[in-house]
Design a protein around this motif. Sequence first.
Motif, short mmCIF file in Angstrom:
data_model
loop_
_atom_site.label_atom_id
_atom_site.label_comp_id
_atom_site.label_asym_id
_atom_site.label_seq_id
_atom_site.Cartn_x
_atom_site.Cartn_y
_atom_site.Cartn_z
N ASN A 95 0.84 -1.19 0.00
CA ASN A 95 0.00 0.00 0.00
C ASN A 95 0.88 1.24 0.00
O ASN A 95 2.05 1.18 0.40
CB ASN A 95 -0.89 0.02 1.25
CG ASN A 95 -1.95 -1.03 1.22
OD1 ASN A 95 -2.59 -1.27 0.19
ND2 ASN A 95 -2.16 -1.71 2.33
N ARG A 96 0.32 2.37 -0.42
CA ARG A 96 1.05 3.64 -0.37
C ARG A 96 1.44 3.89 1.08
O ARG A 96 0.61 3.79 1.98
CB ARG A 96 0.17 4.78 -0.88
CG ARG A 96 0.89 6.14 -0.90
CD ARG A 96 -0.03 7.26 -1.39
NE ARG A 96 -1.22 7.41 -0.58
CZ ARG A 96 -1.26 8.07 0.59
NH1 ARG A 96 -0.18 8.61 1.09
NH2 ARG A 96 -2.39 8.15 1.25
N PRO A 98 1.89 5.70 4.45
CA PRO A 98 1.19 6.88 4.98
C PRO A 98 2.12 8.09 5.15
O PRO A 98 1.65 9.23 5.18
CB PRO A 98 0.63 6.42 6.32
CG PRO A 98 1.37 5.17 6.65
CD PRO A 98 1.86 4.59 5.37
N THR A 101 3.59 12.21 1.78
CA THR A 101 2.74 13.40 1.72
C THR A 101 3.37 14.39 0.75
O THR A 101 4.54 14.22 0.36
CB THR A 101 2.62 14.07 3.11
OG1 THR A 101 3.92 14.56 3.49
CG2 THR A 101 2.09 13.10 4.16
N ARG A 164 1.70 9.78 -6.26
CA ARG A 164 0.28 9.70 -5.90
C ARG A 164 0.17 9.92 -4.39
O ARG A 164 0.84 9.24 -3.62
CB ARG A 164 -0.29 8.33 -6.26
CG ARG A 164 -0.13 7.99 -7.74
CD ARG A 164 -0.47 6.54 -8.00
NE ARG A 164 0.30 5.66 -7.14
CZ ARG A 164 1.17 4.74 -7.58
NH1 ARG A 164 1.36 4.59 -8.84
NH2 ARG A 164 1.81 3.98 -6.74
N PHE A 165 -0.65 10.86 -4.00
CA PHE A 165 -0.79 11.16 -2.58
C PHE A 165 -2.12 10.70 -1.99
O PHE A 165 -2.44 10.97 -0.84
CB PHE A 165 -0.62 12.66 -2.34
CG PHE A 165 0.76 13.13 -2.75
CD1 PHE A 165 1.87 12.78 -2.00
CD2 PHE A 165 0.93 13.88 -3.90
CE1 PHE A 165 3.14 13.19 -2.38
CE2 PHE A 165 2.19 14.29 -4.28
CZ PHE A 165 3.30 13.95 -3.52
N SER A 166 -2.91 9.99 -2.78
CA SER A 166 -4.18 9.45 -2.26
C SER A 166 -4.44 8.09 -2.85
O SER A 166 -3.77 7.63 -3.72
CB SER A 166 -5.34 10.40 -2.58
OG SER A 166 -5.47 10.57 -3.97
#
Length: 166
Positions: A95-96, A98, A101, A164-166
């Motif tokens: 997953n990205r 957290p 940012t 990608r931030f989301s």
Amino acid sequence: MVLVTAAALAVALAVAVAVFALTQPSADSAGPLPLVPVPAPESGAPGCTTLLGAVPAELTSNGASLKVRELATPAPPATVAWGTDDPLVLRCGLNRPPELTPTAALRLVNGVQWLQVPGEGASTWYVVDREVYAALTVPDSAGTGPLQQISDTVAAKLPARALRFS
């Protein structure tokens, strides 16, 4: 005199046992490496297959050659490790992170953008500018060689893309 001789023999035996123990390979490095699974929902993605099929069989860390290590069953998907005592572990399809940012400090290594997440005795470096997220966990004792070698592989096999931030 007998007491002195007995004490000297006891010390000599203790030293011999210590030297023997230090020169033997550790039990942990002899067999397959057990790893805790982490969520990797994209581990079956073509990018992971491409990346893991291209990683080197050996990495160089501080002048030492680290060979690919067998993983214990059940092995986490899309994962490879190198070395014995403090192994380096590459996981793909994560997953990205957290910590990624718009203001995160990224490091560019051989054309690949990495996000460093420090940990206890090791850092995990996330590839953040490719089609899949991959993470290389590197012991603090390792040099920069493994990160450079994996960067070369990532750059050669996976095209760069926007963050990608989301």
